[in-house]
Enzyme design. Structure first.
Site, PDB file in Angstrom:
ATOM      1  N   GLU A 147       0.130   3.649   1.683  1.00  0.00           N
ATOM      2  CA  GLU A 147       0.170   4.093   3.086  1.00  0.00           C
ATOM      3  C   GLU A 147       1.570   3.863   3.676  1.00  0.00           C
ATOM      4  OE1 GLU A 147      -2.286   5.685   4.710  1.00  0.00           O
ATOM      5  OE2 GLU A 147      -1.607   5.540   6.773  1.00  0.00           O
ATOM      6  N   TYR A 168      -1.369   0.395  10.690  1.00  0.00           N
ATOM      7  CA  TYR A 168      -1.649  -0.304   9.432  1.00  0.00           C
ATOM      8  C   TYR A 168      -0.465  -0.192   8.478  1.00  0.00           C
ATOM      9  CZ  TYR A 168      -3.595  -0.834   4.695  1.00  0.00           C
ATOM     10  OH  TYR A 168      -3.808  -1.192   3.385  1.00  0.00           O
ATOM     11  N   SER A 196       0.801  -1.223   0.000  1.00  0.00           N
ATOM     12  CA  SER A 196       0.000   0.000   0.000  1.00  0.00           C
ATOM     13  C   SER A 196       0.835   1.274   0.000  1.00  0.00           C
ATOM     14  CB  SER A 196      -0.880  -0.008   1.259  1.00  0.00           C
ATOM     15  OG  SER A 196      -1.386   1.267   1.514  1.00  0.00           O
TER      16      SER A 196
HETATM   17  P1  NAP Z   1     -11.420  -4.648   2.139  1.00  0.00           P
HETATM   18  O1  NAP Z   1     -12.595  -4.325   1.284  1.00  0.00           O
HETATM   19  O2  NAP Z   1     -11.342  -4.084   3.511  1.00  0.00           O
HETATM   20  O3  NAP Z   1     -11.301  -6.247   2.222  1.00  0.00           O
HETATM   21  C1  NAP Z   1     -10.511  -6.875   3.175  1.00  0.00           C
HETATM   22  C2  NAP Z   1     -10.755  -8.358   3.108  1.00  0.00           C
HETATM   23  O4  NAP Z   1      -9.902  -9.021   4.068  1.00  0.00           O
HETATM   24  C3  NAP Z   1     -12.181  -8.799   3.434  1.00  0.00           C
HETATM   25  O5  NAP Z   1     -12.551  -9.814   2.531  1.00  0.00           O
HETATM   26  C4  NAP Z   1     -12.053  -9.384   4.836  1.00  0.00           C
HETATM   27  O6  NAP Z   1     -13.011 -10.376   5.130  1.00  0.00           O
HETATM   28  C5  NAP Z   1     -10.676 -10.012   4.743  1.00  0.00           C
HETATM   29  N1  NAP Z   1     -10.087 -10.319   6.041  1.00  0.00           N
HETATM   30  C6  NAP Z   1      -9.925  -9.506   7.099  1.00  0.00           C
HETATM   31  N2  NAP Z   1      -9.320 -10.155   8.106  1.00  0.00           N
HETATM   32  C7  NAP Z   1      -9.085 -11.419   7.668  1.00  0.00           C
HETATM   33  C8  NAP Z   1      -8.491 -12.573   8.242  1.00  0.00           C
HETATM   34  N3  NAP Z   1      -7.994 -12.560   9.492  1.00  0.00           N
HETATM   35  N4  NAP Z   1      -8.416 -13.710   7.516  1.00  0.00           N
HETATM   36  C9  NAP Z   1      -8.914 -13.744   6.252  1.00  0.00           C
HETATM   37  N5  NAP Z   1      -9.511 -12.703   5.664  1.00  0.00           N
HETATM   38  C10 NAP Z   1      -9.592 -11.543   6.366  1.00  0.00           C
HETATM   39  O7  NAP Z   1     -10.063  -4.214   1.392  1.00  0.00           O
HETATM   40  P2  NAP Z   1      -9.810  -3.825  -0.150  1.00  0.00           P
HETATM   41  O8  NAP Z   1     -10.056  -2.371  -0.321  1.00  0.00           O
HETATM   42  O9  NAP Z   1     -10.490  -4.814  -1.015  1.00  0.00           O
HETATM   43  O10 NAP Z   1      -8.234  -4.005  -0.243  1.00  0.00           O
HETATM   44  C11 NAP Z   1      -7.661  -5.266  -0.559  1.00  0.00           C
HETATM   45  C12 NAP Z   1      -6.221  -5.299  -0.052  1.00  0.00           C
HETATM   46  O11 NAP Z   1      -5.481  -4.255  -0.668  1.00  0.00           O
HETATM   47  C13 NAP Z   1      -6.069  -5.065   1.453  1.00  0.00           C
HETATM   48  O12 NAP Z   1      -4.969  -5.848   1.877  1.00  0.00           O
HETATM   49  C14 NAP Z   1      -5.744  -3.599   1.570  1.00  0.00           C
HETATM   50  O13 NAP Z   1      -5.016  -3.346   2.754  1.00  0.00           O
HETATM   51  C15 NAP Z   1      -4.894  -3.416   0.321  1.00  0.00           C
HETATM   52  N6  NAP Z   1      -4.895  -2.080  -0.255  1.00  0.00           N
HETATM   53  C16 NAP Z   1      -6.062  -1.467  -0.554  1.00  0.00           C
HETATM   54  C17 NAP Z   1      -6.059  -0.223  -1.152  1.00  0.00           C
HETATM   55  C18 NAP Z   1      -7.340   0.489  -1.505  1.00  0.00           C
HETATM   56  O14 NAP Z   1      -7.289   1.700  -1.744  1.00  0.00           O
HETATM   57  N7  NAP Z   1      -8.464  -0.209  -1.573  1.00  0.00           N
HETATM   58  C19 NAP Z   1      -4.830   0.397  -1.455  1.00  0.00           C
HETATM   59  C20 NAP Z   1      -3.649  -0.284  -1.164  1.00  0.00           C
HETATM   60  C21 NAP Z   1      -3.690  -1.530  -0.580  1.00  0.00           C
HETATM   61  P3  NAP Z   1     -14.411 -10.009   5.867  1.00  0.00           P
HETATM   62  O15 NAP Z   1     -15.276  -9.390   4.833  1.00  0.00           O
HETATM   63  O16 NAP Z   1     -14.898 -11.332   6.308  1.00  0.00           O
HETATM   64  O17 NAP Z   1     -14.071  -9.065   6.986  1.00  0.00           O
HETATM   65  N1  GDD Z   2     -12.320   7.247   6.446  1.00  0.00           N
HETATM   66  C1  GDD Z   2     -12.422   8.567   6.621  1.00  0.00           C
HETATM   67  N2  GDD Z   2     -13.554   9.055   7.214  1.00  0.00           N
HETATM   68  N3  GDD Z   2     -11.430   9.358   6.207  1.00  0.00           N
HETATM   69  C2  GDD Z   2     -11.575  10.692   6.373  1.00  0.00           C
HETATM   70  C3  GDD Z   2     -12.702  11.260   6.969  1.00  0.00           C
HETATM   71  C4  GDD Z   2     -13.744  10.403   7.417  1.00  0.00           C
HETATM   72  O1  GDD Z   2     -14.756  10.816   7.958  1.00  0.00           O
HETATM   73  N4  GDD Z   2     -12.537  12.610   6.980  1.00  0.00           N
HETATM   74  C5  GDD Z   2     -11.361  12.869   6.420  1.00  0.00           C
HETATM   75  N5  GDD Z   2     -10.762  11.707   6.052  1.00  0.00           N
HETATM   76  C6  GDD Z   2      -9.435  11.591   5.437  1.00  0.00           C
HETATM   77  C7  GDD Z   2      -8.498  10.654   6.209  1.00  0.00           C
HETATM   78  O2  GDD Z   2      -7.967  11.318   7.356  1.00  0.00           O
HETATM   79  C8  GDD Z   2      -7.477  10.358   5.124  1.00  0.00           C
HETATM   80  O3  GDD Z   2      -6.524  11.391   5.079  1.00  0.00           O
HETATM   81  C9  GDD Z   2      -8.300  10.400   3.824  1.00  0.00           C
HETATM   82  O4  GDD Z   2      -9.555  11.010   4.156  1.00  0.00           O
HETATM   83  C10 GDD Z   2      -8.559   9.030   3.203  1.00  0.00           C
HETATM   84  O5  GDD Z   2      -9.068   8.157   4.196  1.00  0.00           O
HETATM   85  P1  GDD Z   2      -9.609   6.697   3.844  1.00  0.00           P
HETATM   86  O6  GDD Z   2     -10.651   6.782   2.789  1.00  0.00           O
HETATM   87  O7  GDD Z   2      -9.987   6.054   5.131  1.00  0.00           O
HETATM   88  O8  GDD Z   2      -8.355   5.991   3.156  1.00  0.00           O
HETATM   89  P2  GDD Z   2      -6.816   5.887   3.586  1.00  0.00           P
HETATM   90  O9  GDD Z   2      -6.030   6.707   2.618  1.00  0.00           O
HETATM   91  O10 GDD Z   2      -6.633   6.155   5.021  1.00  0.00           O
HETATM   92  O11 GDD Z   2      -6.527   4.334   3.368  1.00  0.00           O
HETATM   93  C11 GDD Z   2      -6.962   3.665   2.172  1.00  0.00           C
HETATM   94  O12 GDD Z   2      -5.943   3.752   1.194  1.00  0.00           O
HETATM   95  C12 GDD Z   2      -4.721   3.065   1.516  1.00  0.00           C
HETATM   96  C13 GDD Z   2      -3.739   3.312   0.336  1.00  0.00           C
HETATM   97  O13 GDD Z   2      -3.143   4.548   0.466  1.00  0.00           O
HETATM   98  C14 GDD Z   2      -7.289   2.216   2.540  1.00  0.00           C
HETATM   99  O14 GDD Z   2      -7.891   1.585   1.456  1.00  0.00           O
HETATM  100  C15 GDD Z   2      -6.024   1.442   2.891  1.00  0.00           C
HETATM  101  O15 GDD Z   2      -6.348   0.061   3.062  1.00  0.00           O
HETATM  102  C16 GDD Z   2      -5.027   1.600   1.726  1.00  0.00           C
HETATM  103  O16 GDD Z   2      -3.847   0.893   1.981  1.00  0.00           O
END
Ligand code: NAP
Ligand code: GDD
Length: 322
Positions: free
Chosen positions: A127, A149, A125
Site C-alpha cells: 500500500e 494507512y 506494505s
Molecule cells: P489483521 O488480521 O488486521 O491483524 C492485525 C492485528 O493487530 C490484530 O491481532 C490486532 O489485534 C492487532 N492490533 C491492532 N491494534 C493494536 C494495538 N494498538 N496494539 C496491539 N495490537 C493491535 O492483519 P494481518 O492481515 O494479519 O496483517 C498483519 C500485518 O501485516 C499488519 O501490520 C498489516 O498492516 C500488514 N500487512 C498485511 C497485508 C495483507 O495483505 N494481509 C499486506 C501487507 C502488510 P485485535 O485482534 O485485538 O484487534
Molecule cells: N474491503 C473492500 N470491500 N474492498 C473493496 C470492496 C469492498 O466492498 N469493493 C471493492 N474493493 C476494492 C478496494 O477498493 C481495493 O481496491 C481492493 O478491493 C482491495 O481491498 P482490501 O481487500 O480492503 O485490501 P487493500 O488492498 O485495501 O489492503 C490490504 O492489502 C494491503 C497490501 O497492499 C490490507 O491487508 C492492508 O493491510 C495491506 O497493507
C-alpha cells in the site's frame, strides 16, 4: 530454544506465523491487546491457542512493550500489529497513525532501550506504493501512499530502516503485497466475497455489495508469506524485501472465480455501491519478488485460483457447521 514475540498474534498473519514458529521449535509469545471478545479464534482454528503464551500489552503503550521484552527476553520480534484495514484509515486517521505508524517506533525504542541485539521484523506494505510510480514494484520503486494507512506504514518502514542505519540494529522490513486465507478478516474484499458466496449457497444472502471492482491486486496466500518473514530474520544481514507473486488480478476476476467455484454467476448477485468507493484508490499493484527469490530462496507456492478455492471451501464448510 529461541523465543519469538509476535504482535498482532490474533490477526491473520499472527496465527500463521505462530504456527510456523511453533513447528520450528520456537517458544512463541503473543502480545495480546484484548480488543475483541473472541480474540483467539484464528489460533483455535489452527489448533495452537494453548501452545502460544500471551502477554498483555498495546503497541501504543511503550511501557507495556518494555515490560514484556524485559520479561520474556525474545530473540526475535515480529511486529504484525496494526490498524490494517485501509478503508477504515480515512475514518480513523489519527488512531491509524498512532498504531500503524507510531506503534512501530514504540517497538523499536523498546528494543533499543532493553536489548538492541534482538532481531526485528516490520510488516510493511505494498500500500506504500499507492499511486504506483513504476508498472512493476520492487525494493527500488519510489513510494506514493494513497491512504492514511499507507502514510502510517511508510513512517514505520523508514523508522525500521533508520534504526538499522543509526544503531546497527538487525531490523528488516517485508514489503508484503496482499495476502489472503480462510483466516482473513471479513472486512477485506476476498473474504467478503468468499463468505458471501457461502451465504448465498445456503440462502442467507441474495446480493453482494462491492465498491471498485476494477481495482487490481497482486494476491498471494498468507501461509506462504509468513515463511518469508522468518527467512528475513535468518539472513546474515538485515535488509528489506518485496514479497509478492508477480501476477495481478482484478476484484472482478476474483468474484468470477469465487462464484463459479460454487456454480454461480457473480453478475446475478453483484450490486455496485458507490458508498464503498474510497476517497483515493490504489488502482493496481504488481510486485517483483526477484530479490526474495534470489536471496531468501522464497517464492509463492499457491496460485490465485487455488487460494480463492481454498477460501470458498472453508467458508462453505463453516456455513455447514452452523
Ligand atoms: P489483521 O488480521 O488486521 O491483524 C492485525 C492485528 O493487530 C490484530 O491481532 C490486532 O489485534 C492487532 N492490533 C491492532 N491494534 C493494536 C494495538 N494498538 N496494539 C496491539 N495490537 C493491535 O492483519 P494481518 O492481515 O494479519 O496483517 C498483519 C500485518 O501485516 C499488519 O501490520 C498489516 O498492516 C500488514 N500487512 C498485511 C497485508 C495483507 O495483505 N494481509 C499486506 C501487507 C502488510 P485485535 O485482534 O485485538 O484487534
Ligand atoms: N474491503 C473492500 N470491500 N474492498 C473493496 C470492496 C469492498 O466492498 N469493493 C471493492 N474493493 C476494492 C478496494 O477498493 C481495493 O481496491 C481492493 O478491493 C482491495 O481491498 P482490501 O481487500 O480492503 O485490501 P487493500 O488492498 O485495501 O489492503 C490490504 O492489502 C494491503 C497490501 O497492499 C490490507 O491487508 C492492508 O493491510 C495491506 O497493507
Amino acid at each position: 530454544m529461541k523465543t519469538a514475540l509476535i504482535t498482532g498474534i490474533t490477526g491473520q498473519d499472527g496465527a500463521y506465523l505462530a504456527k510456523l514458529l511453533l513447528k520450528k521449535g520456537y517458544r512463541v509469545v503473543g502480545l495480546l491487546a484484548h480488543r475483541s471478545t473472541n480474540a483467539l479464534w484464528r489460533l483455535s482454528y489452527l489448533n495452537i491457542d494453548t501452545e502460544v503464551e500471551y502477554s498483555d500489552g498495546d503497541l501504543t503503550d511503550l511501557s507495556s512493550l518494555i515490560r514484556i521484552i524485559e520479561k520474556i527476553e525474545p530473540d526475535e520480534v515480529y511486529n504484525l500489529a496494526a490498524q490494517s484495514f485501509v478503508g477504515a484509515s480515512w475514518q480513523q486517521p489519527i488512531l491509524t497513525s498512532q498504531v500503524t505508524g507510531m506503534g512501530v517506533l514504540h517497538m523499536l525504542e523498546a528494543i533499543r532501550l532493553t536489548n538492541p541485539q534482538i532481531k526485528f521484523y516490520q510488516a510493511s506494505s505494498s500500500e506504500m506504493f499507492g499511486l504506483v510510480q513504476q508498472p512493476v514494484q520492487s525494493e527500488e520503486t519510489p513510494f506514493y501512499p494513497r491512504s492514511p494507512y499507507g502514510v502510517a506504514k511508510l513512517f514505520g518502514h523508514w523508522m525500521t530502516k533508520n534504526y538499522r542505519e543509526s544503531y546497527n540494529m538487525f531490523t528488516c522490513s517485508g514489503i508484503l503485497f496482499n495476502h489472503e486465507s480462510p483466516l482473513r478478516g471479513l472486512e477485506f474484499v476476498t473474504r467478503k466475497v468468499t463468505n458471501a458466496v457461502a451465504r448465498i449457497v445456503v440462502g442467507k444472502q441474495n446480493e453482494l455489495r462491492l465498491g471498485n471492482i476494477d481495482a487490481k491486486r497482486d494476491w498471494g496466500y498468507a501461509g506462504d508469506y509468513v515463511e518469508a518473514m522468518w527467512l528475513m530474520l535468518q539472513q546474515p544481514h538485515p535488509d528489506d524485501y518485496v514479497i509478492a507473486t508477480g501476477k495481478t488480478a482484478s476484484v472482478r476476476d476474483m468474484c468470477k472465480i469465487a462464484f463459479s467455484y460454487a456454480g454461480l454467476n457473480y453478475e446475478d448477485y453483484l450490486v455496485i455501491d458507490p458508498e464503498l468507493y474510497r476517497p483515493a484508490e490504489v488502482d493496481i499493484l504488481l510486485g517483483n519478488p526477484a530479490k526474495a527469490r534470489k536471496k531468501l530462496g522464497w517464492e509463492a507456492k499457491t496460485s490465485f485460483e487455488e487460494l480463492i478455492q481454498l477460501m470458498v471451501e472453508a467458508d462453505l464448510a463453516r456455513m455447514k457447521e452452523k
